[in-house]
Design an enzyme around this catalytic site. Structure first.
Site, PDB file in Angstrom:
ATOM      1  N   ARG A 175      17.413  14.068  12.745  1.00  0.00           N
ATOM      2  CA  ARG A 175      17.757  15.452  12.418  1.00  0.00           C
ATOM      3  C   ARG A 175      19.127  15.579  11.771  1.00  0.00           C
ATOM      4  NH1 ARG A 175      16.265  19.545  17.169  1.00  0.00           N
ATOM      5  NH2 ARG A 175      16.611  20.942  15.392  1.00  0.00           N
TER       6      ARG A 175
ATOM      7  N   HIS B 116       0.854  -1.184   0.000  1.00  0.00           N
ATOM      8  CA  HIS B 116       0.000   0.000   0.000  1.00  0.00           C
ATOM      9  C   HIS B 116       0.891   1.235   0.000  1.00  0.00           C
ATOM     10  CE1 HIS B 116      -3.290   2.716   0.743  1.00  0.00           C
ATOM     11  NE2 HIS B 116      -2.739   3.129   1.869  1.00  0.00           N
TER      12      HIS B 116
ATOM     13  N   GLY C 181       2.613   5.310   4.111  1.00  0.00           N
ATOM     14  CA  GLY C 181       2.003   6.070   5.197  1.00  0.00           C
ATOM     15  C   GLY C 181       0.556   5.664   5.383  1.00  0.00           C
ATOM     16  N   ASP C 182      -0.031   6.126   6.473  1.00  0.00           N
ATOM     17  CA  ASP C 182      -1.424   5.800   6.755  1.00  0.00           C
ATOM     18  C   ASP C 182      -2.346   6.397   5.698  1.00  0.00           C
ATOM     19  OD1 ASP C 182      -0.617   4.473   9.029  1.00  0.00           O
ATOM     20  OD2 ASP C 182      -0.907   6.207  10.338  1.00  0.00           O
ATOM     21  N   SER C 183      -3.517   5.807   5.566  1.00  0.00           N
ATOM     22  CA  SER C 183      -4.505   6.305   4.621  1.00  0.00           C
ATOM     23  C   SER C 183      -4.904   7.734   4.980  1.00  0.00           C
ATOM     24  CB  SER C 183      -5.743   5.398   4.638  1.00  0.00           C
ATOM     25  OG  SER C 183      -6.709   5.847   3.718  1.00  0.00           O
ATOM     26  N   GLY C 184      -4.925   8.626   3.977  1.00  0.00           N
ATOM     27  CA  GLY C 184      -5.306  10.015   4.195  1.00  0.00           C
ATOM     28  C   GLY C 184      -4.168  10.920   4.601  1.00  0.00           C
ATOM     29  N   VAL C 185      -2.933  10.425   4.658  1.00  0.00           N
ATOM     30  CA  VAL C 185      -1.805  11.247   5.096  1.00  0.00           C
ATOM     31  C   VAL C 185      -1.339  12.199   3.989  1.00  0.00           C
ATOM     32  CG1 VAL C 185       0.106   9.736   4.404  1.00  0.00           C
ATOM     33  CG2 VAL C 185       0.306  11.129   6.492  1.00  0.00           C
ATOM     34  N   GLY C 186      -1.731  11.910   2.738  1.00  0.00           N
ATOM     35  CA  GLY C 186      -1.373  12.808   1.645  1.00  0.00           C
ATOM     36  C   GLY C 186      -0.420  12.223   0.623  1.00  0.00           C
TER      37      GLY C 186
ATOM     38  N   GLU D 128      -5.722   8.582  -7.602  1.00  0.00           N
ATOM     39  CA  GLU D 128      -6.957   8.945  -6.895  1.00  0.00           C
ATOM     40  C   GLU D 128      -6.700  10.133  -5.971  1.00  0.00           C
ATOM     41  OE1 GLU D 128     -10.165   7.260  -3.599  1.00  0.00           O
ATOM     42  OE2 GLU D 128      -8.487   5.999  -4.252  1.00  0.00           O
TER      43      GLU D 128
ATOM     44  N   SER E 144      -1.060  10.471  -2.256  1.00  0.00           N
ATOM     45  CA  SER E 144      -1.460  10.725  -3.644  1.00  0.00           C
ATOM     46  C   SER E 144      -1.336  12.206  -3.998  1.00  0.00           C
ATOM     47  CB  SER E 144      -2.903  10.248  -3.874  1.00  0.00           C
ATOM     48  OG  SER E 144      -3.013   8.854  -3.675  1.00  0.00           O
TER      49      SER E 144
END
Length: 342
Positions: free
Chosen positions: A247, A142, A157-162, A206, A164
């Site tokens: 860092r 994913h 990254g998690d779904s909806g993190v940006g 998407e 796409s």
């Protein structure tokens, strides 16, 4: 994980740039399930104890030359034994003519006879590379796979993190999309992990609120690639003040896919951060490191030099201070001696 079961001979002909000498009507019905190619040598002498009949049989100058020394009956018998029901195809290199006995035996078993003008080694390499790619074990990830400055970067990254949205910004900045949402990865060799899009998602992206867009239609053919080597993984994580982030650039971890280790870095996502530019910088820095330049080492070297300079400066100041104390002490001693004389 998934594994492609077989490749049709029709696909092999198209992708390995082979010619069809005979049996064109059988190309679609015949298939191969292994990337190993057989070079029949002992079989031509009649030794079939270990004949790998499920492999493509490749005949070169040596095999064809030897076959010309056999009688018609001997060669026909050998070819009939080589043409098993499970034999995918015969391939003849260097534009050599297939023996009539082979054509006859192959026609009986509906086996295609293919050829090429290339040398045996080149034909072997082309077929092996194609079959290894198509038959390799695959793992579905994913994420989003993009080509940034020639480096394949897998954004996770998690779904909806940006993910796409970041990929869309990278495409607008001149980079290329390979896959969105689902990435199929497979091992090409001992050091190379390849990634591509599933057929149903090819060139599609998407964007929440807009829907599915066709990147190739909107941005042109230069905005997409069919596959690329996965060189770096960038994981987008929602920013947390309690989390510890790298860092200095020396906290890269490796993620293992099959037998290949791929470096991974974590980038915190926070309002106001331009992720596309950060990923571009990460790609350029990764390439610089692979070419032998490491900004972290430069920082450490500068820091060590500064510490050395400050230490030398402190030593000089202490030396001057000690010298001044000695001079003062000497002056006081002389003044005290003069008073005693008086």
């Amino acid at each position: 994980m998934s594994l492609a079961e077989s490749v049709t001979i029709a696909d092999l002909v198209k992708n390995a740039r082979l010619d069809v000498y005979a049996g064109e009507e059988y190309l679609a019905e015949r298939s191969v399930s292994t990337s190993d190619i057989s070079r029949p040598g002992l079989e031509l002498t009649g030794f079939f104890n270990y004949y790998p009949s499920k492999r493509i049989q490749l005949l070169g100058i040596t095999e064809i030359s030897y076959s010309k020394g056999l009688s018609h009956e001997e060669l026909l018998k050998v070819m009939q034994q080589m043409c098993q029901p499970e034999t995918p195809a015969f391939v003849i290199s260097t534009q050599l003519e297939p023996p009539e006995e082979l054509l006859e035996a192959a026609e009986e078993k509906h086996i295609p006879i293919l050829g090429s003008k290339l040398t045996t080694s080149r034909v072997l390499s082309n077929m092996t590379n194609y079959l290894e790619d198509k038959l390799a074990e695959r793992q579905s990830i994913h994420g989003v796979l993009v080509d940034v400055y020639g480096l394949g970067i897998l954004i996770t990254g998690d779904s909806g993190v940006g993910k796409s949205e970041t990929a869309l910004e990278l495409v607008k900045r001149g980079h290329r999309l390979i896959a969105d949402d689902r990435v199929e990865v497979y091992q090409q060799d001992e050091q190379t992990l390849m990634g591509e899009a599933p057929a149903i998602l090819k060139h599609l992206l998407e964007i929440r609120g807009i829907g599915i867009i066709d990147v190739m239609t909107l941005f042109g053919t230069g905005a997409v690639r069919s596959r690329t080597k996965v060189s770096l993984i960038i994981h987008l994580a929602n920013f947390s003040k309690d989390a510890k982030y790298d860092r200095l650039g020396n906290g890269t971890q490796d993620v293992k896919f099959f037998d290949v280790n791929v470096p991974k870095m974590v980038i915190p996502v926070k309002t106001g951060r331009n992720l596309a530019i950060i990923i571009e910088a990460a790609a350029m820095n990764f390439r610089a490191q692979s070419m032998g330049y490491d900004a972290t080492e430069t920082f450490d070297r500068n820091l060590n030099n500064l510490i050395k300079v400050n230490s030398e400066k402190d030593a000089d100041e202490k030396k001057q201070e000690d010298k001044a104390k000695k001079a003062n002490k000497k002056a006081l001693s002389k003044k005290s001696g003069d008073k005693d004389k008086d």
